[in-house]
Write an enzyme that holds these catalytic residues in place. Structure first.
Site: not given
Ligand code: MIC
Ligand code: SF4
Length: 760
Positions: A99-100, A164, A452, A649, A651
């Site tokens: 998805d990302h 995630d 976010r 995140s 990550r």
């Molecule tokens: C996000 O919402 O910041 C992400 C991208 O989903 C991250 C995961 C990532 O950095 O791959 C998360 O929330 O953990």
């Molecule tokens: Fe994707 Fe993270 Fe955004 Fe949710 S918050 S849509 S998991 S990037």
């Protein structure tokens, strides 16, 4: 080896409920008091309910985990780590979700074509890995991880971890659902218990009922304001009270999803009628029946609602009937105000009045109900002769929801007022948005219904100010185009100059009246037997790289370490390991390490991501280049951070890249939970100043020593020495939160090294 059972079957749920019952019998005897819901599920999953030490905020719990979910950007590193453990298949049901990596530019169809071409190699790796190791694989376009988990796998009373941070989405269905780094997922996938600090509990008591423009989103925006982005650290937020029963299951998932923004371990709602209805509507009637029969496991004991202050560290009261719609931002999800105060804030802070974009959907807010309410606003607009005044984009959470909304006409009406539907993917929510309408550096405001809003989060542009509100509010404001437009009180003007006012959206249908269009499009079950299957990684690839273990600690105290940078103010994982264009290198440690700290506001540099190379004396250098220079010269270094360092995140690249480039320790005023664990797992020392003011003492040209490592013990502080340029030396105490087990990770170089040595 036979295929793993990936589905959440009634048999599995029955077994888990039996385990909960058995464990809770022991726990009730030990604690002899009523239990909250979070306690029931968490402690019901204890590996050793008799012997486990139990002290919220202190004890490390060892837990059985029922399921693991990973998204494509984090799964690559998690699976690369898992592969080195030499297991034939994952020990618990596991899924991967693509998805990302899908960029958002033109709309679903074209963006998907580009994604399939650009990411082919990574998708192939994830697919073959999934096939081989018994993992369910959701291909690109199938949906966003949390929405798919909610629709297919989540169930009340279960425990899921996901790589995630928004994994707590499943808390809306009454699961303990926690976001973790890939290394934690690896522990569970190889069959070890999952270790987590026993959280303290915050209770949120909801009364009244949502009405008018107010949506479930506003509950979490309000809680963000009250608790701030670090107020939930190492805490579970448990919702209860009569107001809870008026929320839909997906509304509750929006609240628990964005609970990640509080830094909370997770958030949870009890099982009730709306949970049951949702399970039934998503084809899981048998599981609903089992949950019905085990209701006492799936809600707090009655005493908790009667005197919550006895059970929670803090109780927050929210009357839904009085709650106003909120808008938060820019740059932080806790900068909240009711919509009625937004005008004043815009003028006081000189935020741009005109919006450039409006975006709805994402894993947080793309349920049937959300889009139904948003579509109701769109329908009114159509009748009144209004169209969007700024571009509006919609990201559905899954193919199931998208196809259903298409059949029922909501997507069409959103398109008729000018909206564009994107792929079922993260896209603009994670910096994968290629917008052509503004230049880099141009200040501008956008409004989303995501979760976010850190700088650069959506479009990679640090001067974009992202505000967040509910989907219905976002659509309403997009019709006027000004951030100062309050649809509750103001009228807007049609093309012919007529003043019109919107009425509040009608109560959305929580579930599709004609049922969901069930879709498992893009899903691939694991192979029957994975043993002989290959996993392909091209050694010349710049997207994927097999991992080499990090070296062990050499047994000496650290001395003479330069400070790579000193983060000033907010430093999220988006600052440490930016996403956007870098997402493509998430499977290639060397390549992605070129992004390390690029977003950090460095107290020793004038521009973000730049600092002083102490060895060459050159200032204003790119931080990752300085780190590489130190690495090439065999020099370890430290990073210094402010409060709540590493929030956001999950990550683990934000820990792996620093480790790869030679980081020995990260010293801060405080850490966010997931990131602190990620650092430990990669063999870095996360330390905090015993006296937070000592942060100010660290200077750009200091050399740092860390003493007492030979005698590193849980609860025992270490000594930091700062040798300033003028030769003066200051000694400061620093604290750590290592347990005995985790100290071993530091000694042998990483948690994965420790795991491998246990297996040998
Ligand atoms: C996000 O919402 O910041 C992400 C991208 O989903 C991250 C995961 C990532 O950095 O791959 C998360 O929330 O953990
Ligand atoms: Fe994707 Fe993270 Fe955004 Fe949710 S918050 S849509 S998991 S990037």
């Amino acid at each position: 080896m036979e295929t793993n059972q990936v589905e959440t079957t009634p048999e599995l749920v029955t077994k888990i409920y039996q385990q909960l019952e058995a464990n809770l019998k022991i726990i009730r005897k030990r604690l002899s008091r009523p239990l909250t819901l979070a306690e029931k599920i968490l402690l019901g999953h204890l590996w050793d309910p008799e012997g486990q030490e139990l002290t919220p905020g202190q004890a490390l719990l060892n837990l059985h985990v029922d399921r693991v979910a990973m998204q494509d950007a984090t799964a690559q590193m998690a699976l690369l780590q898992f592969m080195t453990a030499g297991m034939p298949a994952t020990a618990v049901p596991t899924t991967v979700h693509c998805d990302h990596l899908i960029r958002a530019r033109k709309g679903a169809k074209e963006d998907m074509k580009v994604a399939l071409r650009e990411n082919q190699e990574v998708y192939e790796f994830l697919k073959t890995c999934s096939q081989k190791y018994g993992i369910g694989f959701w291909g690109p376009g199938a949906g966003i991880i949390h929405q798919v988990v909610l629709e297919q796998y989540a169930f009340p009373g279960g425990l899921i971890i996901g790589t995630d941070s928004h994994t707590p989405n499943a808390g809306g269905l009454g699961m303990i659902a926690v976001g973790v780094g890939g290394a934690d997922a690896v522990d569970v996938m190889v069959g070890m218990p999952w270790e987590v600090l026993q959280p303290k509990l915050i209770g949120v008591r909801l009364t009244g009922e949502l009405n008018g423009w107010t949506a479930p989103k506003d509950v979490i925006l309000k809680v963000c304001e009250i608790l701030t982005t670090k107020g939930g650290t190492n805490r579970i937020v448990e919702y209860f009270g009569p107001g809870v029963r008026s929320l839909s299951a997906t509304g509750k998932a929006t609240i628990t999803n964005m609970g990640a923004e509080l830094g909370a371990t997770t958030s949870i709602f009890p099982y009730d009628l709306s949970t049951r209805e949702y399970l039934k509507a998503t084809g899981r009637e048998k599981i609903a029946k089992l949950s019905d029969a085990s209701q006492s496991l799936l809600g707090a004991d009655p005493e908790v609602e009667k005197s919550p202050e006895k059970f929670f560290e803090r109780v927050i009261e929210i009357d839904l009937s009085l709650l106003e719609p909120h808008v938060v931002g820019p740059h932080s999800p806790d900068l909240a105000r009711p919509i009625s105060r937004l005008k004043e804030d815009v003028s006081k802070n000189r935020y741009p009045e005109r919006l450039t974009y409006a975006l709805i959907g994402s894993c947080t807010n793309s349920s049937y109900e959300d889009i139904d309410r948003a579509a109701d606003v769109a329908r009114q607009a159509k009748e009144l002769g209004l169209k969007v005044a700024v571009p509006l984009v919609i990201t559905p959470g899954s193919e199931q929801v998208r196809a259903t909304l298409e059949r029922d006409g909501q997507l069409q009406v959103l398109e008729e007022i000018g909206g564009t539907v994107l792929a079922n993917a993260c896209g603009p929510c994670i910096g994968q948005w290629q917008r052509d309408d503004i230049n880099k550096g141009e200040p501008n405001a956008i409004l989303t219904s995501y979760n976010r809003n850190f700088p650069k989060r959506n479009d990679g542009n640090s001067t974009t100010m992202a505000f967040i509100g509910s989907p219905e509010l976002v659509v309403a404001i997009s019709l006027d185009g000004r951030l100062t437009f309050d649809p509750l009180h103001d009228s807007t003007t049609t093309k012919n100059g007529q003043k019109v006012k919107l009425r509040p959206p009608k109560k959305g249908a929580a579930l599709p009246p004609k049922g969901f269009i069930f879709s498992k499009e893009g899903y691939l079950a694991p192979a029957k037997s994975g043993a002989g299957l290959p996993v392909v990684v091209d050694p010349k690839s710049d997207r994927l790289e097999l991992l080499k273990p990090f070296g062990p600690w050499d047994g000496d105290d650290f001395e003479n370490l330069p400070v790579l940078a000193k983060a000033k103010g907010k430093c999220t994982t988006d600052h440490i390991s930016p996403a956007g264009p870098w997402l493509k290198y998430r499977g290639h440690l060397d390549r992605i390490s070129d992004n390390a700290f690029l977003g950090v506001v460095n107290a020793f540099g004038t521009e973000a991501g730049r600092g002083l190379n102490l060895l060459t004396g050159e200032g204003e250098q790119e931080i990752p280049k300085i780190a590489r220079y130190y690495k090439d010269h065999g020099v370890r270094w430290v990073m210094v951070g402010d409060e709540n360092y590493g929030e956001g995140s999950s990550r683990e690249h934000a820990a792996m890249s620093p480790r790869y480039l030679g980081c020995a320790a990260v010293i801060t005023r405080s850490f966010a939970r997931i990131h602190e664990t990620n650092l430990k797992k990669q063999g870095i020392l996360p330390l905090t100043f015993a006296n937070p003011k000592d942060y100010d003492k660290v200077q750009a040209t200091d050399r740092i020593g860390i003493k007492g490592l030979k005698d590193l013990q849980p609860g025992k502080s270490l000594k930091l020495s700062l040798r300033h340029e003028n030769g003066a030396v200051e000694e400061l105490p620093v604290l750590h939160s290592f347990t005995k087990n985790q100290i071993e990770w530091f000694r042998v170089g990483s948690a994965l090294n420790a795991l491998r040595s246990q297996k040998d």
